[in-house]
Design an enzyme around this catalytic site. Structure first.
Site: not given
Length: 558
Positions: A233, A367, A369, A371, A195, A48
């Site tokens: 985004s 797609h 990434s 990163h 990162d 929840g």
């Protein structure tokens, strides 16, 4: 925690040992600088819960020392917790143009836009934060306007890369500022925070432009409608969908509130170029031939209430997926979301859609990434040449792999610190050591409640979800303690009442017996009565069913 005047502390309140919830802190004496304030999606056992943000107790205890929050870029795992944090810390926020546009929308929704000081920066800005100074360098990622941060502290330069990859052909033609990174490295970096998301992935991450080619290929072959789902985004990805729609004379409609918000903000600020008349309202697309339609949608992570998932379940108010539609899922699942994405792909395929996802494009990947992979992480380490290294932004195995990459490029093993949230590294006299631990943890957001759901509530929810609940209602006489009515037993999620009459009759008898025995022994405190009922009834139900439902006795006196 005792600190010398000259020591500098570095720690994470979120973002290490996990994906998301990024928040990093650099403290020098009486000055604290915070980098990012993100959220993360709840784990499976967080029943929840809508989202999770960092616990900022430490920052609240030292609020007079916090000089500002620097935001590296506009993704949710870096800005999603900001509106909650700023309700407790009235400090300036520093961010680039697009990032600030996305932040403003959040602050406006939270009703704190006008009371928050927002400072626009770019990669050439210098910001004085107490006795520290922040400068910035441009990096590539899957959203425009990303920066890394270089903090000049009394102990030396501390660099945070932000999320990055080295894209030699970025969609917006703004390559990462390698020269500036090299210059920072030549000046001498005390500590690098970098990162680690793709630390386990060998080689280089592909260019975002390669996705554009794959999309063009799919668009050229599709005869029906095209549905594209990606992260709201990912502005570069959205731009390439817009370009493909324009080239093949298709109209574009946008589904999903977050996607609509990002597109509006990006267009207004000049980060997304959309030909006049290309985007149409959702009601218009049903009037157009299938070969002239592109639907851009949220839901690439299989989120239960997202637009694509509702379309796949035929539960969307305005759009149904039709046989012959081409659905492109231009994203890979965030760890933990794999089964939701697989379920959505399965449902779409069952309807008769042609589903293209991840690396499964007919001519290249749909797609890549945002990163950097191992070679790019090594390149960043070689550019910065840090004395000390703290891998951040990743689960523990990613941080550990990143530490091994650092060792390969010449950073001694003992100079790398693998941290958990709240672990501090203290720099003093150019030397680093593990410091103490500061308070860090999760704040759970459920609806409008922030932090009001804790481990006990989650435990109860887990119990309810597994074995259900039994409510026992009894009315006792105030004069002599005899049972006036009941016990009435209400079962929800435990057993089907009509098929379990014997079990519940016996349960009724046990409750009566327990209460009578308590009265005979003069036990009349409500808490004792309730505990005795719970214990005896729980024991019997477990013997009979091997289940432990939540037992809720309600005792009234008349």
């Amino acid at each position: 925690m005792a600190k010398s005047n000259h020591s500098v502390l570095v720690f994470a309140l979120g973002g290490v040992g996990e994906i998301g919830k990024n928040m990093y802190v650099v403290q020098s004496g009486d000055d604290i600088v915070v980098i990012d304030a993100g959220l993360k999606f709840p784990e499976e056992e967080m029943l929840g819960i809508d989202m999770v943000i960092p616990d900022i107790t430490y920052l609240e205890e030292h609020r007079d020392k916090v000089r500002g929050i620097i935001i590296t870029h506009g993704h949710e795992d870096h800005i999603g917790g900001l509106s909650y944090v700023l309700k407790h810390l009235k400090v300036p926020v520093y961010a680039t143009k697009l990032t600030l546009g996305l932040i403003d929308a959040k602050l406006k929704e939270a009703g704190i836009l006008n009371e928050t000081k927002r400072v626009l920066i770019n990669s050439d800005s210098e910001v004085v934060l107490g006795k520290m100074k922040a400068t910035f360098f441009r990096v590539n990622h899957s959203i425009p306007d990303c920066v890394g941060v270089c903090l000049d502290t009394p102990e030396g330069y501390i660099v945070h890369t932000g999320d990055f990859k080295f894209d030699q052909t970025p969609v917006n033609n703004q390559v990462a500022d390698l020269a500036k990174m090299a210059m920072i490295g030549d000046r001498g970096v005390l500590c690098l925070l970098s990162d680690s998301t793709n630390a386990e992935r060998p080689g280089f991450t592909g260019s975002e432009r390669s996705v554009g080619k794959a999309l063009m290929d799919v668009f050229s072959k599709a005869s029906g409608r095209i549905v594209v789902s990606t992260f709201a985004s990912n502005v570069h990805r959205i731009q390439q969908v817009v370009d493909a729609a324009a080239q093949f004379n298709r109209k574009l409609t946008v589904v999903g509130r977050s996607m609509q918000n990002v597109i509006t903000i990006s267009r207004d600020l000049g980060y997304l170029l959309v030909p006049e008349g290309l985007i149409v309202e959702i009601d218009e697309i049903n009037k157009l031939p299938a070969e002239q339609v592109v639907i851009l949608s949220t839901g690439s992570q299989g989120e239960p209430m997202s637009a694509l998932t509702r379309m796949a379940r035929s539960a969307h108010r305005k759009i149904d997926i039709l046989p012959g539609d081409t659905v492109i899922i231009a994203a890979t699942p965030i760890p933990g979301n794999e089964k939701y994405v697989a379920r959505t792909i399965d449902q779409l395929s069952r309807i008769g859609a042609d589903v293209i996802y991840g690396g499964h494009g007919p001519n290249g990947t749909v797609h890549v990434s945002g990163h950097g992979s191992q070679e790019e992480l090594r390149l960043m380490l070689n550019l910065m040449k840090p004395k000390y290294f703290i891998p951040v932004h990743g689960e523990y195995r990613m941080l550990k792999t990143h530490a091994l990459l650092a060792e390969q490029v010449g950073i001694p093993e003992e100079n790398t610190f693998l941290l958990d949230n709240g672990d501090t590294v203290e720099f003093s006299g150019g030397k680093a050591r593990y410091g103490g631990k500061v308070h860090a943890g999760n704040v759970l957001i459920d609806g409008l409640g922030v932090g009001d759901v804790g481990n006990i509530v989650l435990r109860d929810r887990k119990l309810l979800s597994q074995d259900g609940i039994l409510v026992v209602v009894v009315t006792l006489s105030k004069q002599n303690g005899t049972i006036l009515s009941g016990p009435d037993i209400i079962s929800r999620g435990f057993v089907y009442v009509r098929e379990s009459e014997e079990l519940l009759d016996e349960a009724n008898r046990i409750v009566t017996q327990t209460l009578v025995k308590c009265m005979e022994e003069n036990v009349n405190e409500w808490s004792s009565l309730k505990n005795n009922v719970k214990e005896s009834l729980g024991r019997y139900l477990y013997e009979q069913t091997r289940r432990r439902p939540m037992i809720l006795p309600i005792i009234m006196e008349v």
